[in-house]
Scaffold this motif. Structure first.
Motif, short mmCIF file in Angstrom:
data_model
loop_
_atom_site.label_atom_id
_atom_site.label_comp_id
_atom_site.label_asym_id
_atom_site.label_seq_id
_atom_site.Cartn_x
_atom_site.Cartn_y
_atom_site.Cartn_z
N MET A 1 20.20 33.95 32.55
CA MET A 1 18.83 33.46 32.66
C MET A 1 18.07 34.33 33.64
N VAL A 2 16.88 34.77 33.22
CA VAL A 2 16.02 35.57 34.08
C VAL A 2 14.74 34.80 34.32
N THR A 3 14.51 34.39 35.56
CA THR A 3 13.22 33.77 35.87
C THR A 3 12.21 34.89 36.12
N GLY A 4 10.96 34.63 35.74
CA GLY A 4 9.97 35.69 35.83
C GLY A 4 10.22 36.81 34.83
N GLY A 5 10.88 36.49 33.73
CA GLY A 5 11.27 37.51 32.76
C GLY A 5 10.12 38.10 31.97
N ALA A 6 8.94 37.48 32.04
CA ALA A 6 7.76 38.05 31.37
C ALA A 6 6.94 38.91 32.32
N GLY A 7 7.40 39.03 33.56
CA GLY A 7 6.69 39.84 34.53
C GLY A 7 7.12 41.29 34.47
N PHE A 8 6.63 42.06 35.40
CA PHE A 8 6.85 43.51 35.42
C PHE A 8 8.34 43.86 35.52
N ILE A 9 8.99 43.46 36.61
CA ILE A 9 10.40 43.79 36.78
C ILE A 9 11.25 43.03 35.77
N GLY A 10 10.91 41.76 35.56
CA GLY A 10 11.70 40.93 34.66
C GLY A 10 11.75 41.47 33.25
N ALA A 11 10.60 41.87 32.70
CA ALA A 11 10.57 42.37 31.32
C ALA A 11 11.34 43.68 31.19
N ASN A 12 11.25 44.54 32.21
CA ASN A 12 12.06 45.76 32.19
C ASN A 12 13.55 45.43 32.26
N LEU A 13 13.91 44.42 33.05
CA LEU A 13 15.31 44.03 33.15
C LEU A 13 15.82 43.45 31.83
N VAL A 14 15.04 42.57 31.21
CA VAL A 14 15.47 41.97 29.95
C VAL A 14 15.68 43.05 28.89
N ARG A 15 14.82 44.05 28.87
CA ARG A 15 15.01 45.17 27.94
C ARG A 15 16.34 45.89 28.20
N ALA A 16 16.62 46.11 29.47
CA ALA A 16 17.87 46.78 29.82
C ALA A 16 19.08 45.92 29.46
N LEU A 17 18.99 44.61 29.69
CA LEU A 17 20.11 43.72 29.36
C LEU A 17 20.36 43.65 27.86
N GLY A 18 19.30 43.83 27.07
CA GLY A 18 19.46 43.81 25.62
C GLY A 18 20.32 44.94 25.09
N GLU A 19 20.56 45.96 25.90
CA GLU A 19 21.38 47.10 25.48
C GLU A 19 22.80 47.03 26.03
N VAL A 20 23.14 45.92 26.68
CA VAL A 20 24.45 45.79 27.32
C VAL A 20 25.34 44.89 26.45
N PRO A 21 26.43 45.43 25.90
CA PRO A 21 27.27 44.61 25.01
C PRO A 21 27.92 43.43 25.70
N GLN A 22 28.12 43.50 27.02
CA GLN A 22 28.77 42.38 27.73
C GLN A 22 27.85 41.17 27.87
N VAL A 23 26.57 41.34 27.61
CA VAL A 23 25.61 40.24 27.72
C VAL A 23 25.30 39.73 26.32
N SER A 24 25.72 38.49 26.03
CA SER A 24 25.59 37.96 24.67
C SER A 24 24.23 37.33 24.42
N GLU A 25 23.59 36.82 25.46
CA GLU A 25 22.30 36.16 25.27
C GLU A 25 21.52 36.20 26.58
N VAL A 26 20.21 36.34 26.46
CA VAL A 26 19.31 36.29 27.61
C VAL A 26 18.25 35.24 27.35
N VAL A 27 18.05 34.35 28.32
CA VAL A 27 16.94 33.40 28.25
C VAL A 27 16.02 33.67 29.43
N ILE A 28 14.74 33.40 29.20
CA ILE A 28 13.71 33.68 30.19
C ILE A 28 13.02 32.38 30.57
N VAL A 29 12.80 32.19 31.86
CA VAL A 29 11.95 31.11 32.35
C VAL A 29 10.73 31.75 33.00
#
Length: 311
Positions: A1-29
């Motif tokens: 879970m990433v809080t602030g995931g629609a913000g500047f750092i958060g959105a960049n992080l979620v993009r990076a996590l989407g390329e990591v096979p060890q992470v099966s799902e990301v949710v944003i608050v």
């Protein structure tokens, strides 16, 4: 879970996590008070729209989560001076709510963002994590409280935490068109629009600018390796530069002079900032930060295609 995931750092992080096979799902608050839905276009993540102050929303979003990255906050020293209570509720109480929710759900790792502003008026450079904090703004106080809560939750409840202190993070997707925009996107926006760059003070104040890609690479590594520590960690690399030298770099990138207008210094701003990154290097020995020049070039390129068009 990433809080602030629609913000500047958060959105960049979620993009990076989407390329990591060890992470099966990301949710944003995210309550979208400062974040943008446009930042989530094409992202493989579920959005729970609402505030971290809502315990029911946090319970829904945290179901099954192994790690939490808490980035949700009201940033900006000037905003905190204008709105100290809102800053406290979002940053200090919001962090407490996230920590309590993580404790309820048995989350195995909580990574959270504090700020170099907690060092405040302490004159020692570089900023080593053991220095006495001397916060000089409500924002800095709220962030110091947030990291202290994290350390306390680790001591009292055994909650595994990793508190980072960010230093002047910059890069693509950083908001530029609002009253509390950070200095670098304000500079780049003005430069691209042919307007003068407004500098508070003499411009010789220094900052440790950190490219967002360097920040997200450290956080991704922390998630994959499940790194935790009760010691606060500077997330910056000791690259100290004055605002006037930063403007000179932008002039070189854009191949033209940039007019500067000096304005009075702002209350709450620190004169100099530079991270001691020894602790970071010990925990993340393989990290390779993006150089300032490369980060500036990527930022200018992205903003050239987005900011001036309003997207």
């Amino acid at each position: 879970m990433v809080t602030g995931g629609a913000g500047f750092i958060g959105a960049n992080l979620v993009r990076a996590l989407g390329e990591v096979p060890q992470v099966s799902e990301v949710v944003i608050v995210d309550d979208l008070s400062t974040g943008l839905l446009d930042n989530l276009d094409g992202l493989p993540a579920r959005l729970f729209q609402g505030s971290v102050l809502d315990p029911d929303l946090l319970d829904d979003a945290l179901a099954g989560a192994a790690s939490v990255v808490h980035l949700g906050a009201l940033g900006s020293v000037p905003r905190s001076i204008d709105q100290p209570l809102q800053s406290h509720h979002a940053n200090a109480t919001g962090t407490l709510m996230v920590l309590e929710a993580a404790r309820r759900h048995g989350v195995r790792q909580v990574i959270l963002s504090s700020s170099s502003s907690v060092y405040g008026a302490n004159p020692v450079l570089p900023r080593q994590e053991g220095l006495r904090p001397v916060p000089v703004s409500p924002y800095a106080v709220s962030k110091l409280a947030a990291e202290a809560y994290a350390v306390a939750y680790s001591a009292c409840y055994g909650l595994p935490v990793l508190p980072f202190r960010f230093f002047n993070v910059f890069g693509p997707r950083q908001a530029a068109h609002h009253a509390y925009a950070a200095v670098l996107p304000r500079f780049v926006t003005a430069a691209l629009a042919g307007e003068p760059l407004r500098v508070h003070g003499d411009g010789r104040q220094t900052r440790d600018f950190t490219f967002v890609g360097s920040v997200t690479s450290v956080i991704v590594d922390a998630i994959v390796r499940r790194v935790t520590t009760t010691d606060v960690v500077n997330l910056a690399f000791g690259a100290r530069i004055s605002l006037l030298d930063l403007i000179a770099e932008l002039e070189d990138i854009l191949s033209r002079p940039l007019p500067v207008v000096h304005e009075p210094p702002r209350p709450g701003d620190v004169r100099d900032s530079q991270a001691d990154c020894s602790r970071l290097r010990e925990l993340f020995p393989s990290v390779r930060p993006v150089a300032l020049r490369s980060g500036l070039e990527q930022t200018v390129s992205w903003m050239s295609g987005h900011v001036l068009t309003g997207h």
